[in-house]
Design an enzyme around this catalytic site. Structure first.
Site, PDB file in Angstrom:
ATOM      1  N   HIS A 105       0.870  -1.197   0.000  1.00 28.95           N
ATOM      2  CA  HIS A 105       0.000   0.000   0.000  1.00 28.95           C
ATOM      3  C   HIS A 105       0.895   1.231   0.000  1.00 28.95           C
ATOM      4  CE1 HIS A 105      -3.885   2.002   1.741  1.00 28.95           C
ATOM      5  NE2 HIS A 105      -3.162   2.876   1.060  1.00 28.95           N
ATOM      6  N   HIS A 127       1.289   4.824  -2.394  1.00 29.87           N
ATOM      7  CA  HIS A 127       0.942   5.694  -3.520  1.00 29.87           C
ATOM      8  C   HIS A 127       2.233   6.353  -3.966  1.00 29.87           C
ATOM      9  CE1 HIS A 127      -3.430   5.462  -2.546  1.00 29.87           C
ATOM     10  NE2 HIS A 127      -2.941   5.256  -1.326  1.00 29.87           N
ATOM     11  N   HIS A 165      -9.556   0.979  -1.463  1.00 26.40           N
ATOM     12  CA  HIS A 165      -9.540   1.582  -0.138  1.00 26.40           C
ATOM     13  C   HIS A 165     -10.973   1.487   0.401  1.00 26.40           C
ATOM     14  CE1 HIS A 165      -5.744   3.229  -1.420  1.00 26.40           C
ATOM     15  NE2 HIS A 165      -5.616   4.041  -0.392  1.00 26.40           N
ATOM     16  N   GLU A 211     -11.433   3.268   5.722  1.00 25.62           N
ATOM     17  CA  GLU A 211     -10.423   4.185   6.284  1.00 25.62           C
ATOM     18  C   GLU A 211     -11.193   5.244   7.074  1.00 25.62           C
ATOM     19  OE1 GLU A 211      -8.252   6.413   3.306  1.00 25.62           O
ATOM     20  OE2 GLU A 211      -6.665   6.997   4.711  1.00 25.62           O
ATOM     21  N   ASP A 262       1.723   3.974   2.890  1.00 23.93           N
ATOM     22  CA  ASP A 262       0.669   4.800   2.272  1.00 23.93           C
ATOM     23  C   ASP A 262       1.271   5.978   1.495  1.00 23.93           C
ATOM     24  OD1 ASP A 262      -1.928   5.406   1.573  1.00 23.93           O
ATOM     25  OD2 ASP A 262      -2.583   6.047   3.556  1.00 23.93           O
ATOM     26  N   ASP A 263       1.538   7.082   2.173  1.00 22.49           N
ATOM     27  CA  ASP A 263       2.112   8.282   1.546  1.00 22.49           C
ATOM     28  C   ASP A 263       3.261   8.770   2.437  1.00 22.49           C
ATOM     29  OD1 ASP A 263      -0.066   8.861  -0.626  1.00 22.49           O
ATOM     30  OD2 ASP A 263      -1.182   8.550   1.239  1.00 22.49           O
TER      31      ASP A 263
HETATM   32  N1  ADE Z   1      -4.659   8.726  -1.941  1.00 25.08           N
HETATM   33  C1  ADE Z   1      -3.416   8.737  -1.438  1.00 25.08           C
HETATM   34  N2  ADE Z   1      -3.436   8.307  -0.177  1.00 25.08           N
HETATM   35  C2  ADE Z   1      -4.715   7.997   0.135  1.00 25.08           C
HETATM   36  C3  ADE Z   1      -5.376   7.481   1.276  1.00 25.08           C
HETATM   37  N3  ADE Z   1      -4.732   7.199   2.404  1.00 25.08           N
HETATM   38  N4  ADE Z   1      -6.709   7.311   1.220  1.00 25.08           N
HETATM   39  C4  ADE Z   1      -7.381   7.604   0.115  1.00 25.08           C
HETATM   40  N5  ADE Z   1      -6.807   8.073  -0.988  1.00 25.08           N
HETATM   41  C5  ADE Z   1      -5.485   8.269  -0.987  1.00 25.08           C
HETATM   42 ZN    ZN Z   2      -3.793   4.737   0.448  1.00 24.30          ZN
END
Ligand code: ADE
Ligand code: ZN
Length: 339
Positions: free
Chosen positions: A23, A25, A202, A205, A283-284
C-alpha cells in the site's frame, strides 16, 4: 518489552525482516526536497517558498485535508523522467528498509487531467521498476481510480490504460472515501476483472463498514486497503477472515489523518487477534513521516508487538501479495529462518 531487550533490539529485528510493501501511492512518496527540485526543473510555481514551508503545511485533521495538499504537490510531476526519478527515489528508500517486493499505486487521473500523457506516467514508473528488478526488488503496478470523480471518468482512464496493460497488474480505488461508496464503480471494476486485472479498494479508512461490504460483495476485491472500520462489524470481520483476505494497514497514515486518536490506540493488534491478515505499509510516506520500517517501529513500540506478531506481519506481506506461491516461497523461507 516482550521478547526484546529494548526498543533498539526490536528496531534491529524489524530492519532485518524481509518485507513486501502493498500500500504505497507513488505520488505520496514525493519528498518536499524533490518537489522543490522538480518545480525548479519544470518551471512550476509552488504555493510555498521553501522546503521547510512545504513540510510545515503537513498538518491534517482528516483525509480530505491531506488530499487537498497531495493533489497540489503532484503539479510538479510533468515528464516521463519525473515519474522515473520519483519511483527510483522511493525504491532506494524501500531497499534500505529491506523491502523485497512492492505493489505500487498510481493515480493517472491526477496527471492526465493536467495534460500529462498517460504513457509518460506509466512509462516512467515502469522503467524505474525494471531497474529495481535487476537489483532484486520485484514489483506490481496498480492503477487507482479517483473515487471523487465519476465512473465514466474511470472508464475513460481504463480505456487509456489498454495499450499498457502488460505493465499494469491491477486496479484500485482511492481519494475521498465518504460520499463515494464502492458501488459507484461496480461496472468499471467488472470490466477490469474481465480484462484479467486484480482488484483492490480503499475501504473503511473513514468510510463505514458498509463500504467494506460493498468492496467485497459488489466489487469483488482481492484485498482491502486500510479496512480499519471493519472492526465495528463482527459479521464483516468473520467474512474477511473466512475469505482469507489481506488488509493493507497504514499506522502512521492513520495517526496523521486522525483515523486513530493516538498510535497506542491503533487497532493492529486487535486485527491480528481477530484472525485478520493485516500487513504494515506506509501509504504516503513523504506526507506521513515515515517509510515502512518507521511504520513498523511506531506501531510495534506503541503496542509492544512481540517477535511472533512481527513475523506474522512480515509473512502476511508476502502471502497477501500478488506474487505467485513459487515467488513467495524464498521470502517466506527467509522470514522463517529469523523465527
Ligand atoms: N490517496 C493517497 N493516499 C490515500 C489514502 N490514504 N486514502 C485515500 N486516498 C489516498
Ligand atoms: Zn492509500
Amino acid at each position: 518489552m516482550t521478547g526484546f531487550a529494548n526498543a533498539a533490539d526490536r528496531a534491529a529485528f524489524i530492519a532485518a525482516l524481509p518485507k513486501a510493501e502493498l500500500h504505497l501511492h507513488i505520488e505520496g512518496s514525493l519528498e518536499p526536497e524533490m518537489m522543490a527540485a522538480l518545480a525548479q526543473r519544470n518551471g512550476v510555481r509552488l504555493a510555498f517558498d521553501s522546503v521547510a514551508a512545504i513540510r510545515a503545511a503537513y498538518e491534517f485533521s482528516n483525509l480530505q485535508d491531506f488530499l487537498d495538499i497531495y493533489y497540489q504537490g503532484m503539479a510538479v510531476l510533468l515528464t516521463e523522467a519525473d515519474f522515473h526519478d520519483l519511483t527510483t527515489a522511493y525504491l532506494a528508500r524501500a531497499a534500505a528498509d529491506n523491502v523485497r517486493h512492492v505493489e505500487i499505486f498510481f493515480d493517472p487521473q491526477g496527471h492526465t487531467a493536467r495534460g500529462v500523457a498517460f504513457a509518460d506516467v506509466v512509462g516512467g514508473i515502469a522503467r524505474a521498476l525494471d531497474d529495481a528488478r535487476a537489483r532484486g526488488i520485484s514489483s506490481r503496478l496498480i492503477m487507482c481510480f479517483l473515487r471523487h470523480l465519476s465512473e465514466d471518468d474511470a472508464q475513460a482512464t481504463l480505456d487509456q490504460a489498454l495499450p499498457h496493460l502488460h505493465l499494469i497488474h491491477g486496479v484500485g480505488l482511492d481519494s475521498s472515501e465518504l460520499g463515494h461508496p464502492p458501488d459507484k464503480f461496480a461496472r468499471v471494476f467488472a470490466r477490469a476483472r474481465a480484462l484479467g486485472l486484480r482488484l483492490v479498494a480503499h475501504a473503511g479508512e473513514e468510510g463505514p463498514p458498509d463500504y467494506v461490504w460493498q468492496a467485497l460483495d459488489v466489487l469483488g476485491v482481492d484485498r482491502i486497503d486500510h479496512g480499519n472500520r471493519a472492526l465495528e462489524d463482527a459479521a464483516l470481520v468473520q467474512r474477511i477472515v473466512g475469505a482469507g483476505l489481506t488488509l493493507t494497514v497504514c499506522p502512521l497514515s492513520n495517526l496523521k489523518l486522525c483515523v486513530v486518536r493516538d498510535i497506542t490506540a491503533h487497532p493492529l493488534r486487535a486485527m491480528l487477534a481477530a484472525g485478520l491478515k493485516a500487513t504494515v505499509n506506509s501509504d504516503d510516506p513523504a506526507y506521513f513521516g515515515g517509510y515502512i520500517n518507521a511504520n513498523f517501529i511506531a506501531v510495534a513500540d506503541a503496542l509492544d508487538l512481540t517477535r511472533d506478531e512481527l513475523l506474522i506481519l512480515a509473512r502476511n506481506s508476502f502471502t497477501g501479495s500478488f506474487l505467485s506461491a513459487a515467488d513467495q516461497a524464498p521470502h517466506l523461507a527467509a522470514i522463517a529462518a529469523l523465527g
